[in-house]
Scaffold this motif. Structure first.
Motif, PDB file in Angstrom:
ATOM      1  N   TYR A  23       0.832  -1.196   0.000  1.00 16.10           N
ATOM      2  CA  TYR A  23       0.000   0.000   0.000  1.00 16.10           C
ATOM      3  C   TYR A  23       0.876   1.259   0.000  1.00 16.10           C
ATOM      4  O   TYR A  23       0.638   2.181  -0.772  1.00 16.10           O
ATOM      5  CB  TYR A  23      -0.916   0.030   1.229  1.00 16.10           C
ATOM      6  N   GLY A  24       1.872   1.285   0.868  1.00 15.60           N
ATOM      7  CA  GLY A  24       2.747   2.442   0.964  1.00 15.60           C
ATOM      8  C   GLY A  24       3.574   2.661  -0.287  1.00 15.60           C
ATOM      9  O   GLY A  24       3.806   3.803  -0.697  1.00 15.60           O
ATOM     10  N   GLN A  25       4.036   1.599  -0.889  1.00 18.03           N
ATOM     11  CA  GLN A  25       4.808   1.690  -2.126  1.00 18.03           C
ATOM     12  C   GLN A  25       3.955   2.337  -3.226  1.00 18.03           C
ATOM     13  O   GLN A  25       4.421   3.216  -3.954  1.00 18.03           O
ATOM     14  CB  GLN A  25       5.261   0.290  -2.547  1.00 18.03           C
ATOM     15  N   ILE A  26       2.713   1.911  -3.334  1.00 17.41           N
ATOM     16  CA  ILE A  26       1.807   2.472  -4.340  1.00 17.41           C
ATOM     17  C   ILE A  26       1.558   3.951  -4.053  1.00 17.41           C
ATOM     18  O   ILE A  26       1.594   4.787  -4.965  1.00 17.41           O
ATOM     19  CB  ILE A  26       0.489   1.676  -4.381  1.00 17.41           C
ATOM     20  N   ALA A  27       1.329   4.294  -2.794  1.00 18.38           N
ATOM     21  CA  ALA A  27       1.106   5.692  -2.424  1.00 18.38           C
ATOM     22  C   ALA A  27       2.308   6.554  -2.798  1.00 18.38           C
ATOM     23  O   ALA A  27       2.152   7.644  -3.366  1.00 18.38           O
ATOM     24  CB  ALA A  27       0.813   5.798  -0.927  1.00 18.38           C
ATOM     25  N   ARG A  28       3.526   6.067  -2.501  1.00 22.71           N
ATOM     26  CA  ARG A  28       4.742   6.813  -2.857  1.00 22.71           C
ATOM     27  C   ARG A  28       4.840   7.026  -4.356  1.00 22.71           C
ATOM     28  O   ARG A  28       5.111   8.128  -4.829  1.00 22.71           O
ATOM     29  CB  ARG A  28       5.991   6.089  -2.354  1.00 22.71           C
ATOM     30  N   ARG A  37      -3.376   4.573   3.470  1.00 22.50           N
ATOM     31  CA  ARG A  37      -4.783   4.299   3.802  1.00 22.50           C
ATOM     32  C   ARG A  37      -5.714   4.729   2.674  1.00 22.50           C
ATOM     33  O   ARG A  37      -6.763   4.122   2.467  1.00 22.50           O
ATOM     34  CB  ARG A  37      -5.171   4.969   5.117  1.00 22.50           C
ATOM     35  N   GLN A  38      -5.329   5.766   1.955  1.00 19.42           N
ATOM     36  CA  GLN A  38      -6.133   6.180   0.800  1.00 19.42           C
ATOM     37  C   GLN A  38      -6.078   5.106  -0.283  1.00 19.42           C
ATOM     38  O   GLN A  38      -7.069   4.847  -0.959  1.00 19.42           O
ATOM     39  CB  GLN A  38      -5.652   7.530   0.252  1.00 19.42           C
ATOM     40  N   VAL A  39      -4.932   4.451  -0.435  1.00 14.95           N
ATOM     41  CA  VAL A  39      -4.812   3.343  -1.394  1.00 14.95           C
ATOM     42  C   VAL A  39      -5.785   2.230  -0.994  1.00 14.95           C
ATOM     43  O   VAL A  39      -6.461   1.651  -1.847  1.00 14.95           O
ATOM     44  CB  VAL A  39      -3.362   2.831  -1.477  1.00 14.95           C
ATOM     45  N   VAL A  40      -5.882   1.956   0.294  1.00 16.31           N
ATOM     46  CA  VAL A  40      -6.825   0.950   0.783  1.00 16.31           C
ATOM     47  C   VAL A  40      -8.248   1.342   0.389  1.00 16.31           C
ATOM     48  O   VAL A  40      -9.019   0.511  -0.109  1.00 16.31           O
ATOM     49  CB  VAL A  40      -6.726   0.781   2.316  1.00 16.31           C
ATOM     50  N   ILE A  58      -0.458  -5.866  -0.711  1.00 12.90           N
ATOM     51  CA  ILE A  58      -0.297  -6.365   0.658  1.00 12.90           C
ATOM     52  C   ILE A  58       0.335  -5.278   1.534  1.00 12.90           C
ATOM     53  O   ILE A  58       0.698  -4.211   1.035  1.00 12.90           O
ATOM     54  CB  ILE A  58       0.565  -7.652   0.681  1.00 12.90           C
ATOM     55  N   ASN A  59       0.499  -5.578   2.815  1.00 12.50           N
ATOM     56  CA  ASN A  59       1.091  -4.572   3.695  1.00 12.50           C
ATOM     57  C   ASN A  59       2.623  -4.621   3.655  1.00 12.50           C
ATOM     58  O   ASN A  59       3.223  -5.519   3.048  1.00 12.50           O
ATOM     59  CB  ASN A  59       0.525  -4.661   5.116  1.00 12.50           C
TER      60      ASN A  59
END
Length: 115
Positions: A23-28, A37-40, A58-59
């Protein structure tokens, strides 16, 4: 649809079979490093409409982020069918399975704003 949402959808669609992203990788990559969390939320609300391979996200620990058994098992099975292996602790090796897209290639899409 916001440019961030467009980028997130494009990134998720780019994840190849047998690979995962966090999720964080996609957000970056979409330009907002603190928006995991927005990606979620985007996955939850737009997976069906945009035919997103939601199971490939995944996380950051290499775990499936879904807590209910049915959803967890559905995601795990989908990943296993693509060749992703899990440890005894239900972890996925990010070193082995994490996808790192070429951002310059991804920005060539005409319907996606420049990164």
């Amino acid at each position: 649809m916001s440019p961030f949402t467009q980028k997130v959808i494009h990134i998720i669609k780019s994840i190849p079979s047998g690979s995962v992203m966090t999720y964080g990788q996609i957000a970056r990559l979409a330009g907002s490093p603190r928006a995991a969390r927005q990606v979620v939320r985007i996955l939850h609300s737009m997976s069906g409409k945009h035919d997103l391979p939601w199971h490939r996200v995944i996380n950051a620990k290499g775990q499936i982020g879904l807590s209910d058994d049915e959803s967890f098992n559905t995601q795990r099975l989908a990943l296993e069918l693509e060749g992703v292996e899990f440890t005894k602790e239900n972890l996925i090796s990010l070193e082995h399975y994490q996808f790192h897209p070429d951002v310059t290639e991804m920005s060539d899409e005409s319907d996606i704003p420049e990164w």
